[in-house]
Design an enzyme around this catalytic site. Sequence first.
Site, PDB file in Angstrom:
ATOM      1  N   PRO A  49      -0.129  48.743  23.161  1.00  8.67           N
ATOM      2  CA  PRO A  49       0.220  47.718  22.187  1.00  8.67           C
ATOM      3  C   PRO A  49      -0.330  46.321  22.505  1.00  8.67           C
ATOM      4  O   PRO A  49      -0.411  45.933  23.671  1.00  8.67           O
ATOM      5  CB  PRO A  49       1.754  47.700  22.213  1.00  8.67           C
ATOM      6  CG  PRO A  49       2.140  48.380  23.474  1.00  8.67           C
ATOM      7  CD  PRO A  49       1.045  49.359  23.786  1.00  8.67           C
ATOM      8  N   ASN A  50      -0.699  45.655  21.440  1.00 10.26           N
ATOM      9  CA  ASN A  50      -1.176  44.258  21.449  1.00 10.26           C
ATOM     10  C   ASN A  50      -2.589  44.089  21.996  1.00 10.26           C
ATOM     11  O   ASN A  50      -3.141  42.993  21.943  1.00 10.26           O
ATOM     12  CB  ASN A  50      -0.202  43.339  22.217  1.00 10.26           C
ATOM     13  CG  ASN A  50       1.170  43.325  21.575  1.00 10.26           C
ATOM     14  OD1 ASN A  50       1.278  43.062  20.382  1.00 10.26           O
ATOM     15  ND2 ASN A  50       2.196  43.661  22.320  1.00 10.26           N
TER      16      ASN A  50
ATOM     17  N   ARG B 180      -5.529  36.745  21.838  1.00 11.05           N
ATOM     18  CA  ARG B 180      -4.211  36.812  22.463  1.00 11.05           C
ATOM     19  C   ARG B 180      -4.233  36.175  23.857  1.00 11.05           C
ATOM     20  O   ARG B 180      -4.947  36.649  24.737  1.00 11.05           O
ATOM     21  CB  ARG B 180      -3.845  38.294  22.587  1.00 11.05           C
ATOM     22  CG  ARG B 180      -2.629  38.572  23.400  1.00 11.05           C
ATOM     23  CD  ARG B 180      -2.560  40.039  23.797  1.00 11.05           C
ATOM     24  NE  ARG B 180      -1.293  40.296  24.410  1.00 11.05           N
ATOM     25  CZ  ARG B 180      -1.029  41.330  25.188  1.00 11.05           C
ATOM     26  NH1 ARG B 180      -1.959  42.232  25.419  1.00 11.05           N
ATOM     27  NH2 ARG B 180       0.161  41.475  25.718  1.00 11.05           N
TER      28      ARG B 180
ATOM     29  N   TYR C  75      -5.782  36.982  29.319  1.00 11.45           N
ATOM     30  CA  TYR C  75      -6.486  38.237  29.042  1.00 11.45           C
ATOM     31  C   TYR C  75      -7.981  38.072  28.758  1.00 11.45           C
ATOM     32  O   TYR C  75      -8.676  39.069  28.561  1.00 11.45           O
ATOM     33  CB  TYR C  75      -5.812  38.961  27.867  1.00 11.45           C
ATOM     34  CG  TYR C  75      -4.367  39.328  28.160  1.00 11.45           C
ATOM     35  CD1 TYR C  75      -4.059  40.224  29.173  1.00 11.45           C
ATOM     36  CD2 TYR C  75      -3.315  38.749  27.439  1.00 11.45           C
ATOM     37  CE1 TYR C  75      -2.744  40.552  29.466  1.00 11.45           C
ATOM     38  CE2 TYR C  75      -1.991  39.075  27.715  1.00 11.45           C
ATOM     39  CZ  TYR C  75      -1.716  39.980  28.725  1.00 11.45           C
ATOM     40  OH  TYR C  75      -0.408  40.307  29.016  1.00 11.45           O
TER      41      TYR C  75
ATOM     42  N   ASN D  16      -4.514  51.761  29.569  1.00  4.81           N
ATOM     43  CA  ASN D  16      -3.785  50.503  29.715  1.00  4.81           C
ATOM     44  C   ASN D  16      -2.566  50.607  28.803  1.00  4.81           C
ATOM     45  O   ASN D  16      -2.695  50.414  27.587  1.00  4.81           O
ATOM     46  CB  ASN D  16      -4.652  49.302  29.319  1.00  4.81           C
ATOM     47  CG  ASN D  16      -3.923  47.985  29.554  1.00  4.81           C
ATOM     48  OD1 ASN D  16      -2.703  47.970  29.737  1.00  4.81           O
ATOM     49  ND2 ASN D  16      -4.654  46.877  29.532  1.00  4.81           N
TER      50      ASN D  16
ATOM     51  N   ALA E 273       2.637  46.675  27.498  1.00  7.20           N
ATOM     52  CA  ALA E 273       4.025  46.465  27.932  1.00  7.20           C
ATOM     53  C   ALA E 273       4.777  47.780  28.139  1.00  7.20           C
ATOM     54  O   ALA E 273       5.787  47.810  28.861  1.00  7.20           O
ATOM     55  CB  ALA E 273       4.755  45.588  26.914  1.00  7.20           C
TER      56      ALA E 273
ATOM     57  N   HIS F  20       5.953  49.029  31.622  1.00  5.86           N
ATOM     58  CA  HIS F  20       7.125  48.572  32.356  1.00  5.86           C
ATOM     59  C   HIS F  20       8.418  49.300  31.990  1.00  5.86           C
ATOM     60  O   HIS F  20       9.404  49.167  32.693  1.00  5.86           O
ATOM     61  CB  HIS F  20       7.291  47.059  32.149  1.00  5.86           C
ATOM     62  CG  HIS F  20       5.992  46.315  32.294  1.00  5.86           C
ATOM     63  ND1 HIS F  20       5.262  46.344  33.459  1.00  5.86           N
ATOM     64  CD2 HIS F  20       5.250  45.566  31.407  1.00  5.86           C
ATOM     65  CE1 HIS F  20       4.142  45.629  33.293  1.00  5.86           C
ATOM     66  NE2 HIS F  20       4.117  45.156  32.052  1.00  5.86           N
TER      67      HIS F  20
ATOM     68  N   ASP G 153       6.367  60.544  31.039  1.00  4.58           N
ATOM     69  CA  ASP G 153       6.530  62.004  30.968  1.00  4.58           C
ATOM     70  C   ASP G 153       5.319  62.667  30.326  1.00  4.58           C
ATOM     71  O   ASP G 153       4.939  63.776  30.704  1.00  4.58           O
ATOM     72  CB  ASP G 153       7.805  62.364  30.188  1.00  4.58           C
ATOM     73  CG  ASP G 153       9.069  62.100  31.004  1.00  4.58           C
ATOM     74  OD1 ASP G 153       8.950  61.793  32.214  1.00  4.58           O
ATOM     75  OD2 ASP G 153      10.180  62.206  30.441  1.00  4.58           O
TER      76      ASP G 153
ATOM     77  N   GLU H 258      -4.488  54.196  35.609  1.00  5.93           N
ATOM     78  CA  GLU H 258      -3.837  53.075  34.916  1.00  5.93           C
ATOM     79  C   GLU H 258      -4.625  51.793  35.184  1.00  5.93           C
ATOM     80  O   GLU H 258      -4.982  51.518  36.337  1.00  5.93           O
ATOM     81  CB  GLU H 258      -2.400  52.923  35.414  1.00  5.93           C
ATOM     82  CG  GLU H 258      -1.667  51.767  34.740  1.00  5.93           C
ATOM     83  CD  GLU H 258      -0.180  51.784  35.048  1.00  5.93           C
ATOM     84  OE1 GLU H 258       0.469  52.835  34.891  1.00  5.93           O
ATOM     85  OE2 GLU H 258       0.331  50.718  35.446  1.00  5.93           O
TER      86      GLU H 258
ATOM     87  N   HIS I  27      -4.996  47.442  34.210  1.00  6.91           N
ATOM     88  CA  HIS I  27      -4.458  46.217  33.612  1.00  6.91           C
ATOM     89  C   HIS I  27      -5.492  45.118  33.741  1.00  6.91           C
ATOM     90  O   HIS I  27      -6.151  44.989  34.786  1.00  6.91           O
ATOM     91  CB  HIS I  27      -3.165  45.786  34.309  1.00  6.91           C
ATOM     92  CG  HIS I  27      -2.076  46.775  34.150  1.00  6.91           C
ATOM     93  ND1 HIS I  27      -1.396  46.938  32.973  1.00  6.91           N
ATOM     94  CD2 HIS I  27      -1.598  47.711  34.999  1.00  6.91           C
ATOM     95  CE1 HIS I  27      -0.526  47.920  33.102  1.00  6.91           C
ATOM     96  NE2 HIS I  27      -0.627  48.418  34.314  1.00  6.91           N
TER      97      HIS I  27
ATOM     98  N   SER J  29      -4.664  41.824  33.575  1.00  9.65           N
ATOM     99  CA  SER J  29      -4.060  40.770  34.392  1.00  9.65           C
ATOM    100  C   SER J  29      -3.488  41.375  35.675  1.00  9.65           C
ATOM    101  O   SER J  29      -3.297  42.595  35.779  1.00  9.65           O
ATOM    102  CB  SER J  29      -2.941  40.080  33.600  1.00  9.65           C
ATOM    103  OG  SER J  29      -1.902  41.005  33.315  1.00  9.65           O
TER     104      SER J  29
ATOM    105  N   ARG K 223       2.832  37.945  37.936  1.00 10.42           N
ATOM    106  CA  ARG K 223       3.375  37.370  36.694  1.00 10.42           C
ATOM    107  C   ARG K 223       4.907  37.489  36.685  1.00 10.42           C
ATOM    108  O   ARG K 223       5.530  37.437  37.738  1.00 10.42           O
ATOM    109  CB  ARG K 223       2.705  38.068  35.505  1.00 10.42           C
ATOM    110  CG  ARG K 223       1.177  37.887  35.517  1.00 10.42           C
ATOM    111  CD  ARG K 223       0.528  38.570  34.334  1.00 10.42           C
ATOM    112  NE  ARG K 223       0.980  37.987  33.077  1.00 10.42           N
ATOM    113  CZ  ARG K 223       0.822  38.595  31.894  1.00 10.42           C
ATOM    114  NH1 ARG K 223       0.208  39.757  31.820  1.00 10.42           N
ATOM    115  NH2 ARG K 223       1.249  38.007  30.795  1.00 10.42           N
TER     116      ARG K 223
ATOM    117  N   ARG L  76       7.134  42.523  34.931  1.00  7.69           N
ATOM    118  CA  ARG L  76       5.803  43.166  34.913  1.00  7.69           C
ATOM    119  C   ARG L  76       5.446  43.808  36.252  1.00  7.69           C
ATOM    120  O   ARG L  76       4.460  44.523  36.366  1.00  7.69           O
ATOM    121  CB  ARG L  76       4.725  42.145  34.545  1.00  7.69           C
ATOM    122  CG  ARG L  76       4.834  41.631  33.133  1.00  7.69           C
ATOM    123  CD  ARG L  76       3.629  40.782  32.761  1.00  7.69           C
ATOM    124  NE  ARG L  76       3.969  39.862  31.707  1.00  7.69           N
ATOM    125  CZ  ARG L  76       3.937  40.157  30.404  1.00  7.69           C
ATOM    126  NH1 ARG L  76       3.575  41.344  29.998  1.00  7.69           N
ATOM    127  NH2 ARG L  76       4.270  39.253  29.506  1.00  7.69           N
TER     128      ARG L  76
HETATM  129  C1  DQA Z   1      -1.290  44.302  30.444  1.00  5.53           C
HETATM  130  C2  DQA Z   1      -0.113  43.737  31.222  1.00  5.53           C
HETATM  131  C3  DQA Z   1       1.190  43.995  30.507  1.00  5.53           C
HETATM  132  O1  DQA Z   1       2.274  43.432  31.231  1.00  5.53           O
HETATM  133  C4  DQA Z   1       1.168  43.390  29.131  1.00  5.53           C
HETATM  134  O2  DQA Z   1       2.355  43.694  28.445  1.00  5.53           O
HETATM  135  C5  DQA Z   1      -0.018  43.796  28.343  1.00  5.53           C
HETATM  136  C6  DQA Z   1      -1.326  43.812  29.011  1.00  5.53           C
HETATM  137  C7  DQA Z   1      -2.649  43.916  31.094  1.00  5.53           C
HETATM  138  O3  DQA Z   1      -3.642  44.560  30.750  1.00  5.53           O
HETATM  139  O4  DQA Z   1      -2.707  42.987  31.888  1.00  5.53           O
HETATM  140  O5  DQA Z   1       0.045  44.027  27.156  1.00  5.53           O
HETATM  141  O6  DQA Z   1      -1.204  45.713  30.453  1.00  5.53           O
END
Ligand code: DQA
Length: 158
Positions: free
Chosen positions: A10-11, A18, A23, A74, A77, A80, A87, A98, A100, A102, A107, A111
């Site tokens: 998401p996002n 953003r 990011y 990735n 959120a 977390h 699962d 995995e 990320h 950031s 942070r 997170r």
């Molecule tokens: C993220 C880190 C997450 O905490 C955050 O919610 C994201 C991006 C990252 O790529 O740094 O959406 O996964």
Amino acid sequence: MAKVLVLHGPNLNRLGTREPDVYGRITLEELDDRLKRLGREWGLEVTCFQSNVEGELIDRIHAAEDEFDYIILNPGAYTHYSYAIRDAIASVRVPVMEVHLSNVHAREPFRRVSVTAPVCRGQIGGFGILSYEMALYAVQRWVKQSSEPGGEVDAKSH
Ligand code: DQA
């Protein structure tokens, strides 16, 4: 040719606009193009998918079992708190890395917890889009070394 699924949670469709200080300014489309191009150079077929919906990410992870050799994920959120995504990862044999953008450990306290990382092959974070590129590089190394005498070199063989 090994097939790699890059899954963005998401996002991440908002990349570029953003919170650019956190990011970066590259858009998701530019990131995906870059990973596909790198994949071609390294002999990997890269497919990218983004969703803001937990169930869609889970469906993609399940379907990847028959279609892909590796997943770079990735979870945004969901990292977390999504036990459902955790699962789903645990339910498939395809290795998941995995990533990320950031450094989640530098942070907010919420997170610092990843409920998904323990069922992944490993976690790379804090390097912006290089986090994805390094994950793809690791895949390339695994693929290459698994075809050489001595077999696959990965975290489990050390
Ligand atoms: C993220 C880190 C997450 O905490 C955050 O919610 C994201 C991006 C990252 O790529 O740094 O959406 O996964």
